[in-house]
Design an enzyme around this catalytic site. Structure first.
Site, PDB file in Angstrom:
ATOM      1  N   ASP A   1       0.870  -1.188   0.000  1.00  0.00           N
ATOM      2  CA  ASP A   1       0.000   0.000   0.000  1.00  0.00           C
ATOM      3  C   ASP A   1       0.899   1.227   0.000  1.00  0.00           C
ATOM      4  O   ASP A   1       1.901   1.255   0.716  1.00  0.00           O
ATOM      5  CB  ASP A   1      -0.892  -0.030   1.257  1.00  0.00           C
ATOM      6  CG  ASP A   1      -2.088   0.898   1.144  1.00  0.00           C
ATOM      7  OD1 ASP A   1      -3.236   0.411   1.270  1.00  0.00           O
ATOM      8  OD2 ASP A   1      -1.887   2.123   0.947  1.00  0.00           O
TER       9      ASP A   1
ATOM     10  N   SER B   1      -1.477   6.388   0.234  1.00  0.00           N
ATOM     11  CA  SER B   1      -1.999   7.649  -0.314  1.00  0.00           C
ATOM     12  C   SER B   1      -3.394   7.925   0.221  1.00  0.00           C
ATOM     13  O   SER B   1      -3.744   9.064   0.509  1.00  0.00           O
ATOM     14  CB  SER B   1      -2.005   7.625  -1.843  1.00  0.00           C
ATOM     15  OG  SER B   1      -2.797   6.559  -2.331  1.00  0.00           O
TER      16      SER B   1
ATOM     17  N   ASP C   1       3.963   1.100  -4.384  1.00  0.00           N
ATOM     18  CA  ASP C   1       2.964   1.329  -5.406  1.00  0.00           C
ATOM     19  C   ASP C   1       2.686   0.016  -6.148  1.00  0.00           C
ATOM     20  O   ASP C   1       3.630  -0.674  -6.548  1.00  0.00           O
ATOM     21  CB  ASP C   1       3.583   2.378  -6.348  1.00  0.00           C
ATOM     22  CG  ASP C   1       2.604   2.873  -7.387  1.00  0.00           C
ATOM     23  OD1 ASP C   1       1.723   2.091  -7.798  1.00  0.00           O
ATOM     24  OD2 ASP C   1       2.740   4.038  -7.799  1.00  0.00           O
TER      25      ASP C   1
ATOM     26  N   PHE D   1      -6.897  -4.472  -4.328  1.00  0.00           N
ATOM     27  CA  PHE D   1      -7.838  -3.462  -3.810  1.00  0.00           C
ATOM     28  C   PHE D   1      -7.370  -2.040  -4.108  1.00  0.00           C
ATOM     29  O   PHE D   1      -8.195  -1.126  -4.124  1.00  0.00           O
ATOM     30  CB  PHE D   1      -7.967  -3.584  -2.283  1.00  0.00           C
ATOM     31  CG  PHE D   1      -8.530  -4.888  -1.817  1.00  0.00           C
ATOM     32  CD1 PHE D   1      -9.897  -5.089  -1.756  1.00  0.00           C
ATOM     33  CD2 PHE D   1      -7.686  -5.930  -1.439  1.00  0.00           C
ATOM     34  CE1 PHE D   1     -10.420  -6.299  -1.332  1.00  0.00           C
ATOM     35  CE2 PHE D   1      -8.204  -7.138  -1.010  1.00  0.00           C
ATOM     36  CZ  PHE D   1      -9.572  -7.328  -0.961  1.00  0.00           C
TER      37      PHE D   1
ATOM     38  N   ALA E   1      -6.765   1.357  -5.321  1.00  0.00           N
ATOM     39  CA  ALA E   1      -7.443   2.086  -6.397  1.00  0.00           C
ATOM     40  C   ALA E   1      -7.847   3.466  -5.920  1.00  0.00           C
ATOM     41  O   ALA E   1      -7.905   3.728  -4.718  1.00  0.00           O
ATOM     42  CB  ALA E   1      -8.695   1.325  -6.837  1.00  0.00           C
TER      43      ALA E   1
ATOM     44  N   TYR F   1     -14.897   6.822 -12.834  1.00  0.00           N
ATOM     45  CA  TYR F   1     -14.503   5.741 -11.922  1.00  0.00           C
ATOM     46  C   TYR F   1     -14.976   4.388 -12.458  1.00  0.00           C
ATOM     47  O   TYR F   1     -14.192   3.443 -12.609  1.00  0.00           O
ATOM     48  CB  TYR F   1     -15.090   6.016 -10.524  1.00  0.00           C
ATOM     49  CG  TYR F   1     -15.028   4.839  -9.599  1.00  0.00           C
ATOM     50  CD1 TYR F   1     -13.802   4.312  -9.213  1.00  0.00           C
ATOM     51  CD2 TYR F   1     -16.208   4.235  -9.134  1.00  0.00           C
ATOM     52  CE1 TYR F   1     -13.740   3.211  -8.369  1.00  0.00           C
ATOM     53  CE2 TYR F   1     -16.141   3.146  -8.286  1.00  0.00           C
ATOM     54  CZ  TYR F   1     -14.915   2.637  -7.909  1.00  0.00           C
ATOM     55  OH  TYR F   1     -14.863   1.545  -7.082  1.00  0.00           O
TER      56      TYR F   1
ATOM     57  N   LEU G   1     -21.771   8.321   1.843  1.00  0.00           N
ATOM     58  CA  LEU G   1     -22.960   8.803   2.553  1.00  0.00           C
ATOM     59  C   LEU G   1     -22.960   8.444   4.047  1.00  0.00           C
ATOM     60  O   LEU G   1     -23.141   9.336   4.884  1.00  0.00           O
ATOM     61  CB  LEU G   1     -24.227   8.268   1.861  1.00  0.00           C
ATOM     62  CG  LEU G   1     -25.541   8.740   2.474  1.00  0.00           C
ATOM     63  CD1 LEU G   1     -25.675  10.257   2.402  1.00  0.00           C
ATOM     64  CD2 LEU G   1     -26.736   8.082   1.768  1.00  0.00           C
TER      65      LEU G   1
ATOM     66  N   ARG H   1     -29.609   2.963  -3.177  1.00  0.00           N
ATOM     67  CA  ARG H   1     -28.406   2.126  -3.220  1.00  0.00           C
ATOM     68  C   ARG H   1     -28.634   0.848  -2.410  1.00  0.00           C
ATOM     69  O   ARG H   1     -29.456   0.803  -1.503  1.00  0.00           O
ATOM     70  CB  ARG H   1     -27.212   2.884  -2.623  1.00  0.00           C
ATOM     71  CG  ARG H   1     -26.775   4.107  -3.427  1.00  0.00           C
ATOM     72  CD  ARG H   1     -26.105   3.712  -4.730  1.00  0.00           C
ATOM     73  NE  ARG H   1     -25.649   4.850  -5.525  1.00  0.00           N
ATOM     74  CZ  ARG H   1     -26.403   5.477  -6.424  1.00  0.00           C
ATOM     75  NH1 ARG H   1     -27.661   5.115  -6.641  1.00  0.00           N
ATOM     76  NH2 ARG H   1     -25.899   6.484  -7.118  1.00  0.00           N
TER      77      ARG H   1
ATOM     78  N   ASP I   1     -24.054  10.253 -10.810  1.00  0.00           N
ATOM     79  CA  ASP I   1     -24.816   9.332  -9.952  1.00  0.00           C
ATOM     80  C   ASP I   1     -25.990   8.680 -10.677  1.00  0.00           C
ATOM     81  O   ASP I   1     -26.928   9.376 -11.071  1.00  0.00           O
ATOM     82  CB  ASP I   1     -25.418  10.099  -8.762  1.00  0.00           C
ATOM     83  CG  ASP I   1     -24.491  10.202  -7.571  1.00  0.00           C
ATOM     84  OD1 ASP I   1     -23.475   9.485  -7.530  1.00  0.00           O
ATOM     85  OD2 ASP I   1     -24.803  10.999  -6.668  1.00  0.00           O
TER      86      ASP I   1
HETATM   87  N1  UDP Z   1     -24.693  11.378  -1.053  1.00  0.00           N
HETATM   88  C1  UDP Z   1     -25.393  12.450  -0.533  1.00  0.00           C
HETATM   89  N2  UDP Z   1     -24.735  13.301   0.337  1.00  0.00           N
HETATM   90  C2  UDP Z   1     -23.441  13.114   0.691  1.00  0.00           C
HETATM   91  C3  UDP Z   1     -22.738  12.010   0.162  1.00  0.00           C
HETATM   92  C4  UDP Z   1     -23.406  11.155  -0.714  1.00  0.00           C
HETATM   93  O1  UDP Z   1     -26.558  12.661  -0.836  1.00  0.00           O
HETATM   94  O2  UDP Z   1     -22.909  13.939   1.467  1.00  0.00           O
HETATM   95  C5  UDP Z   1     -25.405  10.464  -1.973  1.00  0.00           C
HETATM   96  C6  UDP Z   1     -24.754  10.274  -3.328  1.00  0.00           C
HETATM   97  O3  UDP Z   1     -25.086  11.341  -4.197  1.00  0.00           O
HETATM   98  C7  UDP Z   1     -25.358   8.951  -3.755  1.00  0.00           C
HETATM   99  C8  UDP Z   1     -25.465   8.182  -2.429  1.00  0.00           C
HETATM  100  O4  UDP Z   1     -25.401   9.180  -1.399  1.00  0.00           O
HETATM  101  O5  UDP Z   1     -26.662   9.136  -4.258  1.00  0.00           O
HETATM  102  C9  UDP Z   1     -24.333   7.177  -2.219  1.00  0.00           C
HETATM  103  O6  UDP Z   1     -23.123   7.864  -2.462  1.00  0.00           O
HETATM  104  P1  UDP Z   1     -21.728   7.305  -1.977  1.00  0.00           P
HETATM  105  O7  UDP Z   1     -20.688   8.307  -2.378  1.00  0.00           O
HETATM  106  O8  UDP Z   1     -21.799   6.911  -0.541  1.00  0.00           O
HETATM  107  O9  UDP Z   1     -21.537   5.936  -2.785  1.00  0.00           O
HETATM  108  P2  UDP Z   1     -21.604   5.624  -4.371  1.00  0.00           P
HETATM  109  O10 UDP Z   1     -22.983   5.109  -4.619  1.00  0.00           O
HETATM  110  O11 UDP Z   1     -21.258   6.855  -5.124  1.00  0.00           O
HETATM  111  O12 UDP Z   1     -20.563   4.556  -4.546  1.00  0.00           O
END
Ligand code: UDP
Length: 322
Positions: free
Chosen positions: A33, A36, A53, A72, A74, A140, A187, A218, A281
């Protein structure tokens, strides 16, 4: 039987939990690892650690002779990938291509790769199966999909035994290992910063999506259940095959429902306000993990969102100043 395994990114959130579980299962683990985004104090006990790296330092290590690699390491932030694509094409695709070449040259037989639900983009059907079209809506996801394609070629041409695990939204903690980023973007850890006293309120990105409450949906999976899938994948990987498995619980939670669960678990009101959509998203990402259940024998044990949030909250609390 015990194997000698290289774990790239083993100081990160998912990598550290998987490395800990591999060590507990008697494997001989080397963590590589560059720290970073990982943390030195998240490296599990009982492994050898090499700071370096995956693009440049894996090659020399692999000449020692390894049974497999779990990759892992990334860059993993959707928002950042839209603003700084070079960081993702280089950090994910170029790095993984170098690693694949190092594996081929040294005859390292097995690879378990961290892929993502983000390869699918906006799905035509939910739950999403592995046969669904791959049309990533963010950089991504595009980089992870490119790597999946490269792995398929290496399996076909060079006999690599490969498994890609497409993670949906990973949450929770395991023992002393949990999710913490210098700049938090996910989130659940963001929402938990409010009861932790580190943030006043949460912004919910978009409330006009075509979902029941207008916020994105999600599928959350506990990091310990995810780690079990890696152990099973190592076992089932077969020479010349590239297998792909979606990993989620098959249940969608809207961003508002996640905030509600965090309120219930912590007993804190957690103010939330609607904000602009975040670029890239998809509205809904929910997995079908039928293939992982059938072919790997994977059985998630911690499917309740409240348990994942509870474990994430325990981890957050364990890191607060006393
Ligand atoms: N999200 C949000 N507020 C935040 C961070 C994330 O509303 O402060 C939303 C984000 O737009 C997505 C969901 O939460 O709809 C999950 O985002 P996260 O980045 O956790 O995971 P991802 O699905 O992108 O891998």
């Amino acid at each position: 039987s015990p194997a000698k395994l290289l774990v790239t990114g083993g100081a990160g959130y998912i990598g550290s939990v998987c490395a800990a579980r591999l060590i507990e299962n008697g494997h001989d683990v080397v963590v590589l690892d560059d720290l970073s985004t990982g943390h030195a104090d998240a490296i599990p006990d009982g492994c050898r650690f090499v700071e370096g790296d995956a693009a440049t330092d894996a090659a020399a290590l692999l000449t020692e002779g390894f049974d497999g690699v779990l990759h892992f390491a990334a860059k993993s932030l959707v928002g950042e990938s839209m603003q700084d694509p070079a960081k993702y094409w280089d950090g994910n695709v170029v790095t993984s291509l170098r690693l694949l070449e190092a594996m081929r040259r040294t005859g390292t037989p097995k690879l378990v790769f961290s892929s993502t639900a983000a390869v699918y983009g906006e799905p035509d059907e939910v739950p999403i199966r592995e046969t669904a079209p791959t049309r990533p809506t963010n950089t991504y996801g595009a980089t992870k999909l490119a790597i999946d394609h490269a792995i398929t070629s290496y399996a076909a041409a060079h006999g690599l035994a490969a498994v890609s695990l497409r993670y949906f939204n990973v949450a929770g903690s395991y023992r002393r290992f949990g999710e913490r980023h210098t700049t938090e973007t996910h989130l659940i850890p963001i929402v938990l910063q409010v009861p932790a006293g580190e943030r006043q309120q949460v912004q919910i990105y978009g409330d006009d999506y075509p979902t029941e409450d207008g916020t994105c949906v999600r599928d959350y999976i506990h990091v310990a259940d995810l780690a079990e899938a890696h152990l099973l994948a190592l076992d089932k990987a077969a020479a010349g095959e590239h297998r792909i498995y979606n990993l989620g619980n098959g249940t969608g939670f809207s961003n508002r429902q996640v905030v509600d669960t965090c309120r219930e678990v912590t007993g804190h009101p957690i103010p939330a306000v609607a904000a602009e959509r975040r670029g890239g998203d998809p509205a809904v990402l929910v997995a079908s993990s039928e293939r992982a259940r059938t072919e790997l024998g994977w059985q998630p044990q911690r499917a309740e969102l409240a348990e994942m949030v509870g474990d994430a909250w325990s981890f957050t609390q364990s890191r607060l100043p006393a």
